[in-house]
Motif scaffolding. Structure first.
Motif, PDB file in Angstrom:
ATOM      1  N   THR A  17       0.958  -1.026   0.202  1.00  0.00           N
ATOM      2  CA  THR A  17      -0.083   0.160  -0.035  1.00  0.00           C
ATOM      3  C   THR A  17       0.985   1.246  -0.113  1.00  0.00           C
ATOM      4  OG1 THR A  17      -1.750  -1.171   1.289  1.00  0.00           O
ATOM      5  CG2 THR A  17      -1.777   1.247   1.414  1.00  0.00           C
ATOM      6  N   ILE A  18       1.920   1.149   0.893  1.00  0.00           N
ATOM      7  CA  ILE A  18       2.890   2.604   1.040  1.00  0.00           C
ATOM      8  C   ILE A  18       3.605   2.605  -0.312  1.00  0.00           C
ATOM      9  CG2 ILE A  18       4.937   3.162   1.919  1.00  0.00           C
ATOM     10  CD1 ILE A  18       4.065   1.833   4.732  1.00  0.00           C
ATOM     11  N   ILE A  19       4.071   1.486  -1.291  1.00  0.00           N
ATOM     12  CA  ILE A  19       4.711   1.643  -2.458  1.00  0.00           C
ATOM     13  C   ILE A  19       3.667   2.164  -3.484  1.00  0.00           C
ATOM     14  CG2 ILE A  19       5.678   0.338  -4.317  1.00  0.00           C
ATOM     15  CD1 ILE A  19       6.846  -1.680  -2.219  1.00  0.00           C
ATOM     16  N   SER A  20       2.381   1.630  -3.478  1.00  0.00           N
ATOM     17  CA  SER A  20       1.488   2.174  -4.339  1.00  0.00           C
ATOM     18  C   SER A  20       1.078   3.866  -4.153  1.00  0.00           C
ATOM     19  CB  SER A  20       0.240   1.454  -4.225  1.00  0.00           C
ATOM     20  OG  SER A  20       0.393   0.187  -4.602  1.00  0.00           O
ATOM     21  N   LEU A  21       1.008   4.262  -3.028  1.00  0.00           N
ATOM     22  CA  LEU A  21       0.618   5.345  -2.540  1.00  0.00           C
ATOM     23  C   LEU A  21       1.668   6.238  -3.002  1.00  0.00           C
ATOM     24  CD1 LEU A  21      -1.052   5.217   1.050  1.00  0.00           C
ATOM     25  CD2 LEU A  21      -2.240   5.790  -1.053  1.00  0.00           C
ATOM     26  N   SER A  22       2.932   6.056  -2.782  1.00  0.00           N
ATOM     27  CA  SER A  22       4.196   6.671  -2.824  1.00  0.00           C
ATOM     28  C   SER A  22       4.214   7.100  -4.535  1.00  0.00           C
ATOM     29  CB  SER A  22       5.472   6.003  -2.322  1.00  0.00           C
ATOM     30  OG  SER A  22       5.272   5.676  -1.236  1.00  0.00           O
TER      31      SER A  22
END
Length: 309
Positions: A17-22
């Motif tokens: 999720t963090i990678i996608s949001l970033s």
């Protein structure tokens, strides 16, 4: 063992999720820089258009032969031009105001064309002039008409012989800038909506994997606030970490662009850069929190049969 597996699964889900949001926040930040630099580039183009004011020569009713009289006349003329130059500089319309006397204009003409018409004519037909660079916000048909009126109001216009600027170029430039700006703005708005949908779906999928856990907590009597609290807290940290990662990616990309293509993007305005970074941070946290709130709320209201659909 089961708890450990769930914890590892939750960690993997949070990282993805963090990678996608970033990545989404990174592209949004990059588009923001493109928009800002497009505005700066258009302003530079507008301010490169010259606005020249040709000045009248001093009127001499009778021949003057005495050197003192000539010097007085020249001093008086010079003072008049200086006052007019200050009048223009203090107006707020111009970024640059430069007085060019006829001798300098003649020398410039000789260098540009390689001809000396003083030898042929016996005198220089060029006039004293003031070359100006108009501020970008006034480079429009309406703004330039306002400037012309301001110039004509100076002592009845008795010092100005002619005003010159490229009207057709100004109209074409403004038309093209408006079209490009509208296209970029529309593109950014569309991408912002797509980004919102992507982030929302990513978080909903992450919450979907915990739907059975949410249902189990409801069955043992947990309140909505008790169930939502850890999810919302996790979403806050996910949004925060994603924004930080996106900001560092932007810094690296901007430094790379600055080294490879120095004129492509301006990274010297640290105030604007700081504002963009703050907006990315706020947007990342906000969209993560809001998406999580509605996703958890949705699964709180589902019955058992709908959990497997």
């Amino acid at each position: 063992i089961m708890a450990k597996k769930l914890k590892n699964r939750g960690s993997s889900s949070s990282i993805s999720t963090i990678i996608s949001l970033s990545l989404v926040l990174f592209v949004i930040g990059l588009l923001s820089f493109v928009l800002i630099n497009a505005k700066k580039s258009s302003d530079l183009m507008k301010e490169s258009i010259g606005f020249t004011i040709m000045l009248k020569d001093a009127l001499i009713d009778e021949p003057v032969t005495e050197k003192e009289e000539i010097d007085k006349l020249l001093n008086k003329e010079s003072l008049k031009f200086t006052e007019f130059q200050n009048y223009l500089s203090n107006s707020g319309y111009f970024k640059e105001v430069i007085f060019i006397d006829k001798q300098t204009a003649t020398e410039n003409h000789k260098q540009d064309l390689g001809e000396d018409f003083e030898i042929t004519l016996g005198f220089s037909p060029l006039l004293n002039s003031i070359d100006t660079k108009v501020k970008a916000e006034y480079v429009s048909p309406k703004g330039l008409i306002e400037i012309e009126k301001y110039i004509d109001d100076y002592k009845g216009g008795d010092i100005v012989q002619e005003k010159y600027y490229q009207k057709n170029l100004v109209e074409k430039l403004n038309t093209n800038v408006q079209r490009i700006s509208l296209f970029l703005l529309s593109f950014c708005l569309i991408f912002l909506l797509i980004s919102f949908a992507l982030i929302n779906n990513t978080i909903r999928l992450a919450v979907y994997s915990k739907r059975l856990l949410i249902r189990t907590m409801r069955l043992v009597g947990a309140t909505n606030i008790f169930i939502q609290k850890p999810c919302l807290l996790r979403s806050f940290y996910q949004g925060f970490y994603s924004s930080i990662v996106a900001i560092f990616m932007l810094i690296g990309s901007l430094e790379l662009l600055k080294n490879q293509i120095p004129d492509f993007i301006n990274t010297n305005d640290y105030q604007q850069i700081g504002i963009i970074f703050i907006l990315i941070l706020i947007f990342g946290i906000f969209i993560s929190w809001v998406s999580t709130f509605f996703a958890v709320r949705r699964y709180l209201n589902l019955n058992e049969s709908e959990l497997y659909n």
